[in-house]
Design a protein around this motif. Structure first.
Motif, PDB file in Angstrom:
ATOM      1  N   ARG A 122      15.875 -23.223   1.451  1.00 28.59           N
ATOM      2  CA  ARG A 122      16.702 -24.130   0.914  1.00 28.59           C
ATOM      3  C   ARG A 122      18.057 -23.597  -0.039  1.00 28.59           C
ATOM      4  N   ASP A 123      18.986 -24.550  -0.009  1.00 26.64           N
ATOM      5  CA  ASP A 123      20.325 -24.269  -0.671  1.00 26.64           C
ATOM      6  C   ASP A 123      20.747 -22.646  -0.055  1.00 26.64           C
ATOM      7  N   LYS A 124      20.809 -22.419   1.215  1.00 28.22           N
ATOM      8  CA  LYS A 124      21.135 -21.151   1.734  1.00 28.22           C
ATOM      9  C   LYS A 124      22.735 -20.699   1.529  1.00 28.22           C
ATOM     10  N   ASP A 125      23.291 -21.705   1.261  1.00 23.93           N
ATOM     11  CA  ASP A 125      24.804 -21.360   0.933  1.00 23.93           C
ATOM     12  C   ASP A 125      25.173 -20.619  -0.001  1.00 23.93           C
ATOM     13  N   ARG A 126      24.049 -20.517  -1.254  1.00 17.56           N
ATOM     14  CA  ARG A 126      24.377 -19.743  -2.437  1.00 17.56           C
ATOM     15  C   ARG A 126      24.431 -18.404  -2.114  1.00 17.56           C
ATOM     16  N   PHE A 127      24.043 -17.767  -1.058  1.00 17.62           N
ATOM     17  CA  PHE A 127      24.077 -16.404  -0.796  1.00 17.62           C
ATOM     18  C   PHE A 127      24.966 -15.990   0.198  1.00 17.62           C
ATOM     19  N   ALA A 128      26.031 -16.875   0.475  1.00 16.74           N
ATOM     20  CA  ALA A 128      26.941 -16.554   1.467  1.00 16.74           C
ATOM     21  C   ALA A 128      28.003 -15.227   1.250  1.00 16.74           C
ATOM     22  N   HIS A 129      27.753 -14.938  -0.081  1.00 15.03           N
ATOM     23  CA  HIS A 129      28.719 -13.742  -0.353  1.00 15.03           C
ATOM     24  C   HIS A 129      27.948 -12.543  -0.283  1.00 15.03           C
ATOM     25  N   LEU A 130      26.541 -12.618   0.142  1.00 12.88           N
ATOM     26  CA  LEU A 130      25.762 -11.091   0.179  1.00 12.88           C
ATOM     27  C   LEU A 130      25.456 -11.048   1.539  1.00 12.88           C
ATOM     28  N   PRO A 131      25.325  -9.473   1.767  1.00 13.71           N
ATOM     29  CA  PRO A 131      24.718  -9.173   3.150  1.00 13.71           C
ATOM     30  C   PRO A 131      23.180  -9.683   2.992  1.00 13.71           C
ATOM     31  N   GLN A 132      22.689 -10.066   4.037  1.00 12.25           N
ATOM     32  CA  GLN A 132      21.264 -10.531   4.188  1.00 12.25           C
ATOM     33  C   GLN A 132      20.333  -9.873   5.207  1.00 12.25           C
TER      34      GLN A 132
END
Length: 508
Positions: free
Chosen positions: A67-77
Motif C-alpha cells: 500500500r502507498d508504494k509511492d512513498r518509497f520512490a526516492h529509495l533503491p528497492q
C-alpha cells in the motif's frame, strides 16, 4: 545503514509478522537499523515522514501489493516474496547493501538511472529481475482475497451461529425466509430463534459484500484508488447477473486494467486535477458496467452455475480424492503459492453457499492444521530427535496448529525439508480425504478448533485432524530415526577408525 521495510501476506496473520521478525534479526546481526511496517490484518502503523527521509534503502517482502508504494520512490528497492524474508533475511539485507552501493540518484528532471538486477530504481515500475507478469497477477489476486477473508469470517460465523440458535429451517423459503419474517415482525429479545434470525441476517449482509470487495481491491492493487469505484461496481453487477465469484475476478481485472490504461493518457493541464476524482471513475465505471451487463455477466454466470452443480454433486470416491488433493496442496508449502491456491479455491466456493463448497472448506482447514500439530506432537514423542530451539518451536506450534496457522511448521520444514515436508503432506492428505468422507462442513475460512462448535459434523472433523496428525508424526519420527541410525562414512578408505562421537553423527 538505515533500512525501511514492508511485509505483507494474503491473510495478514502469520507470514507478515514472521517476515518482519526475520528482517529485524538479520539487520541487527549485520549492524544496521531497520524499521518494518507490517501491513497485516490487524492494521499497520505507517512509517513516518522522518523515517522515510532518513532511510537508505527499502525492502518489500510481500505477496500482495504494497500500500502507498509511492512513498518509497526516492529509495533503491529490493522486492521479494514474503517467504524469502522468513527463510533468508540475511540475504535480503545483503541485497539491500548492494542496492545502496549501486544506487545512483537521478538528477532533477532526468530519467531514473538503470537499476542493478533485482533492485528498483526511483521512477521505475520494474527491473530486469523484478516480479514477472505471473507474480504481479498473483499479487493482485491475493490483495483482493486478503480483503475478502474478514468478510467471509465474520459473515460465515454469524450465519453458522444463526443456524445453531434458530435451526436449519431459518433460511427455508416460505414467502420469505424465517429470519426475514421474524425481523419484519419485530425483534423479540426473549426468543432464541429471534437471536438466531438476527445473527443470520447480519451474516448474510456481510456475505453480500464478498464479490464487490474482491473486485474492488483487485482493481485497487492494479491501479490504486481511482480503480476502486469501477471495481466495486463491477463486482456488484457480477452478483446481480449471477456471475458470482468468477465474475468478480473478471470485473476486478478489467477495471484495474482499464484504469491503468486511462492513467497513461496525456491530458491538458486543466483536466489533470479532476482526472482521478471525476473523469477516470466516470469513464471506467461506465465501461466496466457495460461489459459486465452486456458481454461478460451471463456467460460467467453459466460457468458459476456449473461449478456450483459440480461441488454439490461431489460424493463418494470423487469427494475423497478431491479432499486428498487439497490436503496435499495445503501441506506442501505452508502458506506459499500452492497452499494459497487450495485455500483460495475453498474460499471462492463459500460465496456459492453450496453444501459441496462447505465440505471443501472444512477439508482445507483440517489439512492446514496438521503440519504444526504434527511437529508439535513429534517434539513430545521423540524429544531427542529435535534441537532445543525446535522443541521450543514445538510448544508454540500447538496453539498455531489449533488456530489453523500452517506456518507454525515452517521452522521444522526449513531445517529438514526432505523428511518433514513429505511426512506432513501424507498426513494432510489423510486428513483432507477423511474430512470429505465424513461430510464435515464449515462456513468460516479461519479459526481452527475455535469454530468447531459451529461446524457440521464436528466430531468427524476432529477425527480427521487427529488421524492426519498421528500419521504425519509417525512418518517424521520414523524418517528422522532412520537417518540418525545411519553411520557417518569415513572420508577415505585408509582413514583411521572413527571415534565414538563421530559414529553417532547424524547424516543429512
Amino acid at each position: 545503514m538505515k533500512i525501511v521495510a514492508v511485509t505483507a501476506c494474503p491473510t495478514g496473520i502469520a507470514h507478515t509478522y514472521m517476515a518482519a521478525e526475520a528482517l529485524e534479526a538479520a539487520a541487527e546481526e549485520a549492524g544496521h537499523e531497520i524499521t518494518v511496517e507490517t501491513q497485516g490484518s490487524a492494521g499497520s502503523t505507517p512509517l513516518t515522514a522522518e523515517q522515510l527521509a532518513g532511510a537508505d534503502v527499502a525492502i518489500f517482502a510481500a505477496d500482495v501489493e504494497v500500500r502507498d508504494k509511492d512513498r518509497f520512490a526516492h529509495l533503491p528497492q529490493v522486492a521479494v516474496g514474503v517467504k524469502k524474508a522468513i527463510s533468508g533475511g540475511d540475504l535480503l539485507v545483503a541485497q539491500a547493501e548492494e542496492a545502496v552501493r549501486n544506487h545512483v540518484p537521478a538528477p532533477a528532471g532526468a530519467p531514473a538511472a538503470a537499476a542493478p538486477a533485482g533492485v528498483k530504481a526511483p521512477g521505475q515500475n520494474s527491473s530486469r529481475s523484478g516480479p514477472g507478469a505471473a507474480s504481479k497477477v498473483r499479487a493482485w489476486l491475493m490483495t483482493g482475497v486478503s480483503h475478502v477473508i474478514p468478510f467471509v469470517a465474520a459473515g460465515g460465523l454469524l450465519i453458522a451461529l444463526g443456524f445453531a440458535l434458530g435451526g436449519y429451517q431459518i433460511n427455508l423459503p416460505d414467502d420469505s425466509p424465517l429470519y426475514e419474517q421474524i425481523l419484519d415482525g419485530g425483534f423479540d429479545a426473549g426468543s432464541i430463534t429471534a437471536w438466531g434470525a438476527l445473527a443470520f441476517g447480519i451474516g448474510s449482509a456481510a456475505f453480500n459484500f464478498l464479490v464487490p470487495v474482491l473486485a474492488g481491491f483487485i482493481a485497487y492493487a492494479m491501479a490504486d484508488r481511482p480503480a476502486l469505484v469501477p471495481g466495486f461496481v463491477g463486482g456488484a453487477i457480477a452478483v446481480t447477473t449471477g456471475a458470482g465469484f468468477l465474475g468478480g475476478l473478471v470485473a476486478g481485472f478489467v477495471a484495474g486494467g482499464l484504469v491503468m490504461w486511462i492513467k497513461t493518457w496525456r491530458v491538458p493541464r486543466a483536466l489533470a486535477g479532476i482526472m482521478p476524482v471525476l473523469v477516470i471513475p466516470l469513464l471506467s465505471t461506465a465501461v466496466v458496467g457495460l461489459l459486465m451487463y452486456v458481454v461478460v455477466g451471463r456467460p460467467i454466470a453459466l460457468i458459476t452455475e456449473g461449478l456450483t452443480n459440480w461441488l454439490n454433486g461431489l460424493s463418494g470416491t470423487n469427494a475423497v480424492l478431491l479432499g486428498l488433493l487439497l490436503g496435499l496442496m495445503m501441506c506442501f508449502d505452508m502458506g506459499g503459492p500452492v497452499n494459497k491456491a487450495s485455500y483460495t479455491f475453498a474460499v471462492a466456493g463459500l460465496s456459492t453457499g453450496s453444501a459441496g463448497a462447505l465440505t471443501i472448506m472444512a477439508a482445507v482447514m483440517a489439512a492446514g492444521m496438521v503440519p504444526p500439530l504434527a511437529m508439535a506432537l513429534a517434539t513430545v514423542v521423540r524429544k531427542s530427535l529435535f534441537s532445543d530451539v525446535e522443541r521450543e518451536n514445538g510448544r508454540a506450534a500447538w496453539l498455531l496448529g489449533a488456530s489453523f496457522i500452517s506456518e507454525g511448521a515452517i521452522p521444522f520444514a526449513a531445517a529438514d525439508p526432505f523428511r518433514v515436508i513429505p511426512s506432513i503432506m501424507v498426513g494432510g492428505a489423510v486428513t483432507g480425504s477423511l474430512s470429505m468422507a465424513f461430510g464435515a462442513t464449515l462456513r468460516a475460512p479461519h479459526g481452527g478448533v475455535f469454530v468447531v462448535p459451529l461446524m457440521g459434523n464436528p466430531l468427524g472433523f476432529l477425527v480427521a485432524v487427529v488421524a492426519g496428525t498421528v500419521v504425519a508424526t509417525a512418518l517424521v519420527v520414523a524418517l528422522k530415526t532412520f537417518a540418525r541410525r545411519r553411520p557417518a562414512r569415513p572420508a577415505a578408505e585408509d582413514t583411521v577408525t572413527t571415534s565414538a562421537t563421530e559414529r553417532e553423527t547424524v547424516t543429512a
